[in-house]
Design a protein around this motif. Structure first.
Motif, PDB file in Angstrom:
ATOM      1  N   PHE A 147     -12.632   6.538  13.208  1.00 28.24           N
ATOM      2  CA  PHE A 147     -11.944   6.067  12.014  1.00 28.24           C
ATOM      3  C   PHE A 147     -11.587   4.594  12.147  1.00 28.24           C
ATOM      4  O   PHE A 147     -11.420   4.072  13.253  1.00 28.24           O
ATOM      5  CB  PHE A 147     -10.681   6.889  11.762  1.00 28.24           C
ATOM      6  N   ASP A 148     -11.462   3.948  11.016  1.00 25.88           N
ATOM      7  CA  ASP A 148     -11.142   2.528  10.966  1.00 25.88           C
ATOM      8  C   ASP A 148      -9.653   2.322  11.219  1.00 25.88           C
ATOM      9  O   ASP A 148      -8.822   2.647  10.366  1.00 25.88           O
ATOM     10  CB  ASP A 148     -11.540   1.976   9.594  1.00 25.88           C
ATOM     11  N   ALA A 149      -9.349   1.801  12.379  1.00 27.55           N
ATOM     12  CA  ALA A 149      -7.945   1.600  12.745  1.00 27.55           C
ATOM     13  C   ALA A 149      -7.461   0.185  12.438  1.00 27.55           C
ATOM     14  O   ALA A 149      -6.327  -0.168  12.762  1.00 27.55           O
ATOM     15  CB  ALA A 149      -7.751   1.891  14.232  1.00 27.55           C
ATOM     16  N   SER A 150      -8.293  -0.619  11.767  1.00 29.25           N
ATOM     17  CA  SER A 150      -7.936  -2.025  11.548  1.00 29.25           C
ATOM     18  C   SER A 150      -6.680  -2.177  10.711  1.00 29.25           C
ATOM     19  O   SER A 150      -5.942  -3.149  10.844  1.00 29.25           O
ATOM     20  CB  SER A 150      -9.095  -2.766  10.876  1.00 29.25           C
ATOM     21  N   SER A 151      -6.442  -1.202   9.813  1.00 29.64           N
ATOM     22  CA  SER A 151      -5.227  -1.273   8.987  1.00 29.64           C
ATOM     23  C   SER A 151      -4.353  -0.047   9.208  1.00 29.64           C
ATOM     24  O   SER A 151      -3.580   0.336   8.333  1.00 29.64           O
ATOM     25  CB  SER A 151      -5.602  -1.389   7.507  1.00 29.64           C
ATOM     26  N   GLY A 152      -4.515   0.573  10.371  1.00 31.53           N
ATOM     27  CA  GLY A 152      -3.705   1.742  10.670  1.00 31.53           C
ATOM     28  C   GLY A 152      -4.083   2.952   9.843  1.00 31.53           C
ATOM     29  O   GLY A 152      -3.263   3.842   9.627  1.00 31.53           O
ATOM     30  N   GLY A 153      -5.333   3.010   9.395  1.00 32.41           N
ATOM     31  CA  GLY A 153      -5.765   4.132   8.568  1.00 32.41           C
ATOM     32  C   GLY A 153      -5.266   4.016   7.152  1.00 32.41           C
ATOM     33  O   GLY A 153      -5.035   5.023   6.503  1.00 32.41           O
ATOM     34  N   GLY A 154      -5.132   2.794   6.646  1.00 36.27           N
ATOM     35  CA  GLY A 154      -4.586   2.609   5.311  1.00 36.27           C
ATOM     36  C   GLY A 154      -5.587   2.043   4.332  1.00 36.27           C
ATOM     37  O   GLY A 154      -5.305   1.050   3.654  1.00 36.27           O
ATOM     38  N   GLN A 155      -6.765   2.640   4.244  1.00 38.70           N
ATOM     39  CA  GLN A 155      -7.783   2.149   3.323  1.00 38.70           C
ATOM     40  C   GLN A 155      -7.475   2.494   1.865  1.00 38.70           C
ATOM     41  O   GLN A 155      -7.947   1.835   0.949  1.00 38.70           O
ATOM     42  CB  GLN A 155      -9.157   2.716   3.700  1.00 38.70           C
ATOM     43  N   MET A 156      -6.692   3.535   1.653  1.00 38.56           N
ATOM     44  CA  MET A 156      -6.244   3.897   0.316  1.00 38.56           C
ATOM     45  C   MET A 156      -4.813   3.402   0.122  1.00 38.56           C
ATOM     46  O   MET A 156      -4.058   3.233   1.073  1.00 38.56           O
ATOM     47  CB  MET A 156      -6.304   5.413   0.122  1.00 38.56           C
ATOM     48  N   ARG A 157      -4.428   3.202  -1.118  1.00 42.51           N
ATOM     49  CA  ARG A 157      -3.093   2.701  -1.398  1.00 42.51           C
ATOM     50  C   ARG A 157      -2.066   3.818  -1.254  1.00 42.51           C
ATOM     51  O   ARG A 157      -2.307   4.946  -1.669  1.00 42.51           O
ATOM     52  CB  ARG A 157      -3.039   2.123  -2.806  1.00 42.51           C
TER      53      ARG A 157
END
Length: 296
Positions: A147-157
């Protein structure tokens, strides 16, 4: 914007073409603890069972609501257990109009996966097409998805309680629960009845037709525009515990609107005595507050 939905013929075509697709069965509704038993009695061939209560949530607590989101590392480990590899397509479904499966769609999209879809109409649509189902459990080989951890798993709003408290001042906060729960006439699970002040009632039942399929994009767009939503208005959604609010996020995306999810939802809000609760009609009035499902 990739469509959140896939219909039965399109799924068949992709399977026939040999595309690797992970099928996930999220069989769960409020008041029925036998989702796994229903799954074992019949599911799409190769579909892996997903336990919403234990795999799509952590233990409930007053400060976080009834279905808190798991951490990204924990969710990644769970998704690998379902057999998801990097590059796989994922199709989730349930037997309740995708009211539960939408939670999984949102979580996977939030974790950075893009090729994730809901089977429109769910299990009923598959059976309605005359296709066979499989019984018994499916054990998947452990996958390697990252999983993409670049934004802490926050790809959705998403928003928290503080965000929900001020949202109606500049945008529209939708309450996806049944109208009677919004108005405070009935509350089966949470400590206080009513809704977040300023919220607009928009029950998830109005997102689908009698067969549990999402309404066409044009119809959904008219629905949400009737609630005051435009491309320039920020939108957020909550329900009882952040499950069916994800269904509303899907419907809004189909209609062409991006919305934020309040994961803690009313179960978190109503457990805090410092948070005010409103009852009665609300900004759009009782006409918008119809609908009869117990949204979670």
């Amino acid at each position: 914007m990739t469509s959140p939905l896939i219909d039965v013929p399109a799924l068949q075509d992709r399977l026939a073409a040999g595309q690797r697709i992970v099928l996930l069965d999220v069989r769960w509704v409020l008041g029925d603890p036998h989702g796994r038993e229903h799954y074992l009695e019949g599911h799409l061939p190769g579909a892996v069972f997903v336990d919403l209560a234990t795999e799509l949530a952590t233990p409930a607590g007053p400060s976080h609501g009834r279905h808190p989101l798991p951490s990204l590392p924990d969710f990644q480990e769970t998704a690998r257990g379902w057999g998801i590899n990097d590059g796989d397509a994922v199709v989730a479904y349930d037997d309740s109009g995708n009211m539960a499966a939408a939670r999984l769609w949102w979580m996977l999209r939030n974790a950075g996966l893009q090729d994730v879809h809901l089977l429109d109409g769910g299990l009923a649509a598959w059976r309605g097409a005359g296709l066979s189902v499989e019984t018994g459990p499916v054990a998947a080989a452990v996958g390697n998805v990252t999983f993409d951890a670049s934004s802490g798993g926050g790809q959705m709003r998403s928003i928290d309680a503080n965000g929900a408290a001020g949202w109606a001042a500049t945008g529209i906060l939708l309450d996806a629960r049944a109208g009677e729960r919004y108005r405070g006439e009935f509350e089966p699970v949470d400590p206080r009845a009513g809704h977040i002040p300023g919220a607009v009632s928009a029950p998830t039942t109005a997102n689908v037709d009698g067969a549990g399929r999402f309404l066409p994009a044009e119809a959904l767009r008219r629905r949400f525009e009737g609630l005051g939503i435009t491309a320039d208005v920020p939108v957020a959604v909550y329900c009882g515990s952040g499950v069916t609010a994800a269904h509303e996020v899907v419907a809004l995306e189909i209609a062409g609107f991006r919305a934020a999810l309040y994961p803690g939802s009313f179960s978190e809000w109503s457990n805090n005595p410092e948070r005010p609760v409103a009852t009665g009609g609300g900004p759009i009035g009782d006409a918008a507050a119809s609908g009869g499902s117990v949204a979670l």
